[in-house]
Design a protein around this motif. Sequence first.
Motif, PDB file in Angstrom:
ATOM      1  N   THR A 182       0.580  -0.839  -0.345  1.00 40.72           N
ATOM      2  CA  THR A 182      -0.269  -0.219   0.005  1.00 40.72           C
ATOM      3  C   THR A 182       0.924   1.622  -0.013  1.00 40.72           C
ATOM      4  O   THR A 182       0.508   2.270  -0.111  1.00 40.72           O
ATOM      5  N   LYS A 183       2.354   0.980   0.022  1.00 39.59           N
ATOM      6  CA  LYS A 183       3.095   2.301  -0.143  1.00 39.59           C
ATOM      7  C   LYS A 183       3.133   3.321  -0.948  1.00 39.59           C
ATOM      8  O   LYS A 183       2.895   2.781  -2.519  1.00 39.59           O
TER       9      LYS A 183
ATOM     10  N   VAL B 211      -5.529   2.191  -1.252  1.00 39.53           N
ATOM     11  CA  VAL B 211      -5.040   1.069   0.467  1.00 39.53           C
ATOM     12  C   VAL B 211      -6.349   0.165   0.801  1.00 39.53           C
ATOM     13  O   VAL B 211      -5.595  -1.025   0.906  1.00 39.53           O
TER      14      VAL B 211
ATOM     15  N   GLU C  76       4.097  -4.890   6.491  1.00 38.02           N
ATOM     16  CA  GLU C  76       3.329  -3.125   6.239  1.00 38.02           C
ATOM     17  C   GLU C  76       3.473  -1.682   7.407  1.00 38.02           C
ATOM     18  O   GLU C  76       3.856  -2.729   8.483  1.00 38.02           O
TER      19      GLU C  76
ATOM     20  N   ASN D  51       1.123   0.214   7.395  1.00 39.00           N
ATOM     21  CA  ASN D  51      -0.120   0.906   7.476  1.00 39.00           C
ATOM     22  C   ASN D  51      -0.760  -0.122   8.177  1.00 39.00           C
ATOM     23  O   ASN D  51      -1.019  -1.277   8.374  1.00 39.00           O
TER      24      ASN D  51
ATOM     25  N   THR E  20      -3.681   0.164  10.269  1.00 41.67           N
ATOM     26  CA  THR E  20      -5.172  -0.108   9.742  1.00 41.67           C
ATOM     27  C   THR E  20      -5.271  -1.060   8.886  1.00 41.67           C
ATOM     28  O   THR E  20      -5.631  -2.476   9.082  1.00 41.67           O
TER      29      THR E  20
ATOM     30  N   HIS F 185      -2.182   5.510  10.112  1.00 41.84           N
ATOM     31  CA  HIS F 185      -0.613   5.472   8.723  1.00 41.84           C
ATOM     32  C   HIS F 185      -0.015   5.669  10.365  1.00 41.84           C
ATOM     33  O   HIS F 185       0.419   6.203  10.672  1.00 41.84           O
TER      34      HIS F 185
END
Lengths: 294, 252
Positions: free
Chosen positions: B173-174, B181, B201, B203, B205, B250
């Motif tokens: 998701t970068k 995302v 990861e 992130n 979330t 984030h």
Amino acid sequence: MSTFVLLAVTGLGLAALYFLVASGLSLIFGLMGVLNFAHGAFLTIGAYGTWWAAENLPGAGDGGWSFVYAVVFGVAVGTLVAALVELLLIRPLYERHIEQVLVTVGLSLALVALVRAIWGSDPRPFPRPAWTQRTTSLLGAQVPNDRFLLVATAVLVLVAVLVFLRTTRVGLVIRAGVENRSMVTALGIDVRKAFTLVFAVGGAFAALAGALGGVYLGSISPGQGTSLLIFAFIVVVIGGMSSITGTAAAAVLVGLVQQFANYYAASGVGDLSVVLLLAVVLLARPGGLTARVA
Amino acid sequence: MSGATAAGRGDVLLRMSDVHVRLSGSHILQGVDLAVRQGGVTALLGRNGAGKTTTVKAALGLVPSTGLVELTGADGRVHRLSGRRTHEVVRLGVGYAPEDREVFGGLTVAENLALAERRGSAHHHDRVFELFPELRTRGRQLAGTLSGGQQQMVAIARLLLNDNRLLLVDEPTKGLAPLLVAEVAEVLARAAEEVTILLVEQNLTVVRRLATDAVVVDQGRVAWSGSAPDLLADADRTRELLGVAPSGGHAA
């Protein structure tokens, strides 16, 4: 006008030789990261292989199909030597680029010395079909037929390589490998098989250039490949290091510049102007003419 | 959502023991020990430069390493991955989506997918095009001209095209917009129903949504491993290990 046409066609013939040598160099460098200094030796082997076949092999000679047979033999020997070099000397040094380059430098010296030890350093008259020595009238110029042979062969090779790269699975692997070798292996593909193929095919083209160079010059000598290799390297750099179409364009540019400068300025200025051309292209476009593979 | 159906769920699928990586003089991995359980999503967490990407690359043989890496095969046999070449590791059923996607920009989308068709595996183009219909319509477009999100779709499509046992997914998701995302997380959640995932990861979330287990690396070693929900429920520990609070969403 007739001088211009003759110079242009001769320049294109020279470009054809450069392209045949440079196309293999550029694919090998693009895919494997190896600057192959032994490439000139493959040319010498192709030239001597063809000459030896024409002298010694029954059925091979200097006219028509028997000449084709001799060239096929020379190219086969060049291909075999190139494939063996990759399998036995380059592959064990996988990912060690400096050692690989050093091996190819050593090979270029050793193979040429071997040819010299066996057949001597004097130029040998090269067998060539009689029709290549006649001329054809083109726009008022009497152009020797061997120029057309060189250009037609190079165009054929260019088209064949492009079709291969764009339509086959191995071609796809090669194009992807030039862009990002480690990601190709991360897709489960053994990219080393493509290495051997590219080395062998590059060797075949260089050997073909050796045979055609013999036709063009009328004689062969052991050091021929090495001196042609320098211009081939310049062509590769101008063409963008790993692009076949870029290499073809650069070969035409270098061949024409060299011919015209040698005639209109002074003999020797042509070689100098090629180096100047290299500097200009690198200053204007540091990546070479193009960065795409095919 | 991330529940798996495969037999032997909970058994160790990938094990790394005392893995060291030294690259150009620096000792990047200093004895990594971790286990990825079959059937879940294991999040590989840690600060920037902790060694997450290098851990994934060491498992694949993309960087030279010492120590032991083992993968349990479909037949229950344990395959030693250490010393194997990358393409051999991948052929055991390991899919890889690298940090910067690494799609082939000079090839078309269709060529990128064709290249990813692995020998010895079925090729699920229908599954890929159902998830990413855009990849069918953009088949003739050069992958280098796609947006970052579209390139990520190609990278994930390469994973789902073949029958894999383990997916190594590095920061999928970068740099993506929030909507993308969520889409990537949804696709990975669907994939996780069938295949085990080791997910790098940042992130949290996304980690909260997907991860069953978590491994935290710090300075080239595993600093913590255990249940992902447990880690994220403990705000103090998350802050201590990752330098961020789990509620923030984030992490980058």
